[in-house]
Design a protein around this motif. Structure first.
Motif, PDB file in Angstrom:
ATOM      1  N   VAL A 101      -5.167  -3.792  -3.448  1.00 10.00           N
ATOM      2  CA  VAL A 101      -4.537  -2.545  -3.007  1.00 10.00           C
ATOM      3  C   VAL A 101      -4.844  -1.419  -3.984  1.00 10.00           C
ATOM      4  O   VAL A 101      -5.153  -0.289  -3.582  1.00 10.00           O
ATOM      5  N   LYS A 102      -4.796  -1.706  -5.267  1.00 11.22           N
ATOM      6  CA  LYS A 102      -5.116  -0.661  -6.249  1.00 11.22           C
ATOM      7  C   LYS A 102      -6.559  -0.193  -6.067  1.00 11.22           C
ATOM      8  O   LYS A 102      -6.851   1.000  -6.136  1.00 11.22           O
ATOM      9  N   TRP A 146      -6.872   2.028  -3.100  1.00  9.81           N
ATOM     10  CA  TRP A 146      -6.368   3.370  -3.385  1.00  9.81           C
ATOM     11  C   TRP A 146      -7.402   4.212  -4.114  1.00  9.81           C
ATOM     12  O   TRP A 146      -7.604   5.380  -3.788  1.00  9.81           O
ATOM     13  N   VAL A 198      -4.164   4.951 -11.294  1.00 11.52           N
ATOM     14  CA  VAL A 198      -3.377   4.052 -10.434  1.00 11.52           C
ATOM     15  C   VAL A 198      -2.740   2.922 -11.247  1.00 11.52           C
ATOM     16  O   VAL A 198      -1.859   2.235 -10.746  1.00 11.52           O
ATOM     17  N   GLU A 256       2.588   2.033  -3.296  1.00 13.75           N
ATOM     18  CA  GLU A 256       1.695   2.755  -4.212  1.00 13.75           C
ATOM     19  C   GLU A 256       1.707   4.247  -3.898  1.00 13.75           C
ATOM     20  O   GLU A 256       1.688   5.080  -4.793  1.00 13.75           O
ATOM     21  N   LEU A 257       1.752   4.556  -2.600  1.00 12.47           N
ATOM     22  CA  LEU A 257       1.781   5.962  -2.203  1.00 12.47           C
ATOM     23  C   LEU A 257       3.005   6.646  -2.787  1.00 12.47           C
ATOM     24  O   LEU A 257       2.935   7.769  -3.274  1.00 12.47           O
ATOM     25  N   ARG A 270       2.857   9.936  -5.015  1.00 14.90           N
ATOM     26  CA  ARG A 270       3.063  11.101  -4.183  1.00 14.90           C
ATOM     27  C   ARG A 270       3.367  12.361  -4.977  1.00 14.90           C
ATOM     28  O   ARG A 270       2.807  13.413  -4.716  1.00 14.90           O
ATOM     29  N   GLY A 304     -10.083   5.100  -1.764  1.00 18.82           N
ATOM     30  CA  GLY A 304      -9.529   6.008  -0.765  1.00 18.82           C
ATOM     31  C   GLY A 304      -9.479   7.432  -1.294  1.00 18.82           C
ATOM     32  O   GLY A 304      -9.854   8.389  -0.611  1.00 18.82           O
ATOM     33  N   LEU A 305      -9.038   7.566  -2.543  1.00 24.57           N
ATOM     34  CA  LEU A 305      -8.967   8.906  -3.145  1.00 24.57           C
ATOM     35  C   LEU A 305     -10.363   9.486  -3.334  1.00 24.57           C
ATOM     36  O   LEU A 305     -10.575  10.696  -3.170  1.00 24.57           O
ATOM     37  N   PHE A 323       0.838  -1.188   0.000  1.00 24.22           N
ATOM     38  CA  PHE A 323       0.000   0.000   0.000  1.00 24.22           C
ATOM     39  C   PHE A 323       0.882   1.251   0.000  1.00 24.22           C
ATOM     40  O   PHE A 323       0.629   2.220  -0.694  1.00 24.22           O
ATOM     41  N   ARG A 324       1.958   1.166   0.799  1.00 25.08           N
ATOM     42  CA  ARG A 324       2.844   2.328   0.884  1.00 25.08           C
ATOM     43  C   ARG A 324       3.657   2.519  -0.385  1.00 25.08           C
ATOM     44  O   ARG A 324       4.011   3.637  -0.747  1.00 25.08           O
TER      45      ARG A 324
END
Lengths: 237, 244
Positions: free
Chosen positions: B99-100, B103, B73, B8-9, B13, B106-107, B5-6
């Motif tokens: 995870v994608k 994300w 993503v 992907e961040l 970013r 989440g966005l 997950f991180r």
């Protein structure tokens, strides 16, 4: 030179689904209005009794505006995306063609495709009107005006989207501006005559559709030239 | 999973994705600021401003943004040939996909929060005297968010399948544009998954004046959950079997 580049552009968009989209846009609009009219046939036929054809053409036009804007963004992004995706800008521009020619051809390609879409829209509208049993007394001038003039009024957006799609590698940005315009155009009739989004509806205080299409063509040309100059002077990465 | 997950961040970013999340709330806030409310309607000011801001947001923006974010993503993998590299890591394909998806939603949640922030800002600037109807606002915004999940599932599946950025957007536009006509239809609108974000975001706020939408929540629940399961599973299974 232009002809060779144009031919290569036509070749590049083969089997990319672009033609499918060009067909699907107008047919989707007509199809939705067909649904609208057939489901509420009695109500709408009574409501628009004095101008049935005008109602069909007008309703199709209303829905075609956001579709046109979204379609311009997507097709422009697809046309430019071929080079972005394969990192082929260097390759394309290394050919013995000038940069302006490449830019001009992409824009011409988009315009040609849009004219095809407009033609399909006009044809679809006629089929819909006849299928609804509104007679064959088709107001041809209104039909042609409402089918093709929005295309001229949309020139600023076509030029802008081509410019953004070509110069920005991340296609999310030009596509988001496309989304932005198609959302905003829903409020297009509520704003002043000078707002380009209103021109697409061909409405103005003089009630003259050409007064909307003319400035559109002009502003489109200006944005096109700015984009062209920017592209010519820009480094290719 | 958390590490993934991180990672992907890290990819997102420094990208313009943060800009995209702001676009719709910013636009809605401008709408909200430009709106005039008669003094005798002061009691309903929050609800009216919210409706004004949520209508364009839910009708087209949110469904189309779902398409942009889903394509986004997957962009790094498609552009740099990163799918191979990523799947060579000791992670399962299922994790990658989930995870994608997380994300994307989440966005979208962030967008909804920003919309709320924009609404509160409008209310503060204009000095609304009525109390903030938190329960209606939060349930409507969360409802709109949940209604986006089936769309995100479909868009992610299409984005994984096609390397072009515009192709998934075309799918998104094809299904979202009919909203303009369909939300007006009380009979067909509730059955159309792409109309759900709008319906979910507005039906709560309009409960004060009942009968506007008159849609039983069960219908919405069935449509949202049903389409979510169908879209997510087909995308998930497709990704498991896809040749990279």
């Amino acid at each position: 030179m232009m002809r060779g580049v144009m031919a290569s552009e036509w070749l590049k968009i083969r089997r990319k689904g672009i033609w499918l989209l060009i067909a699907l846009g107008p047919l989707g609009v007509v199809g939705l209005q067909a649904l609208n009219f057939f489901l509420r046939y009695d109500y709408l036929t009574k409501r628009y009794a004095d101008d049935l054809w005008g109602a069909v053409i007008g309703n199709v036009h209303q829905l075609s505006v956001p579709t046109l804007l979204m379609g311009i963004a997507i097709v422009a992004s697809m046309i430019a995306g071929i080079e972005h995706q394969t990192n082929a800008w260097k390759q394309t521009l290394a050919l013995p063609v000038s940069k302006w020619c490449v830019f001009a051809c992409k824009f011409t390609l988009l315009c040609t495709l849009l004219v095809c879409a407009c033609t399909l829209l006009a044809a679809g509208t006629v089929v819909l009107g006849i299928a609804l049993g509104y007679g064959t007394d088709i107001p041809l001038v209104t039909l042609l005006v409402k089918s093709y003039l929005p295309f001229l009024a949309a020139m600023p957006f076509a030029a802008l989207q081509t410019w953004l799609s070509i110069t920005i590698k991340n296609q999310a940005i030009p596509l988001t501006t496309g989304v932005l315009f198609s959302v905003l155009c829903l409020f297009g009739t509520a704003v002043g005559d000078w707002v380009p989004l209103k021109w697409l509806y061909l409405e103005n205080q003089w009630n003259e559709p050409f007064y909307s299409a003319g400035p559109g063509l002009l502003l489109g040309l200006v944005i096109y030239v700015i984009g062209l100059i920017h592209f010519i002077r820009k480094d290719v990465s | 999973m958390w590490r993934f997950f991180r990672s992907e961040l890290l990819k997102l970013r420094k990208s313009p994705i943060w800009l995209l999340v702001f676009v719709s709330p910013a636009l809605s806030t401008i709408f909200g600021l430009g709106m005039r409310i008669a003094p005798e309607m002061e009691e309903m000011a929050w609800g009216m401003t919210y409706t004004m801001m949520a209508a364009p947001h839910g009708l087209l923006f949110l469904p189309l943004l779902t398409g942009v974010l889903s394509a986004f993503v997957c962009r790094y993998e498609h552009v740099g040939g990163g799918w191979k590299q990523m799947l060579a890591l000791p992670v399962s394909r299922g994790t990658v996909y989930v995870v994608k998806f997380v994300w994307v939603i989440g966005l979208l949640l962030l967008t909804q929060c920003l919309l709320l922030a924009g609404l509160l800002a409008v209310g503060t600037v204009k000095g609304y005297s009525a109390a903030v109807p938190w329960d209606i606002l939060v349930s409507s915004l969360v409802g709109g968010w949940v209604a986006c999940m089936p769309l995100a599932a479909l868009q992610l599946a299409v984005s994984v399948a096609w390397s072009s950025f515009a192709a998934p957007m075309a799918v998104s536009a094809i299904f979202t544009l009919p909203n303009i006509l369909l939300v007006n239809s009380e009979k067909y609108g509730p059955w159309y998954p792409w109309a759900q974000p709008m319906i979910a975001m507005l039906s709560g706020a309009q409960q004060a004046e009942p009968g506007v939408l008159g849609v039983p929540p069960e219908t919405l629940f069935i449509v949202i959950l049903g389409s979510f399961i169908a879209f997510f599973l087909s995308g998930f299974v497709y990704f498991q079997r896809k040749m990279i």
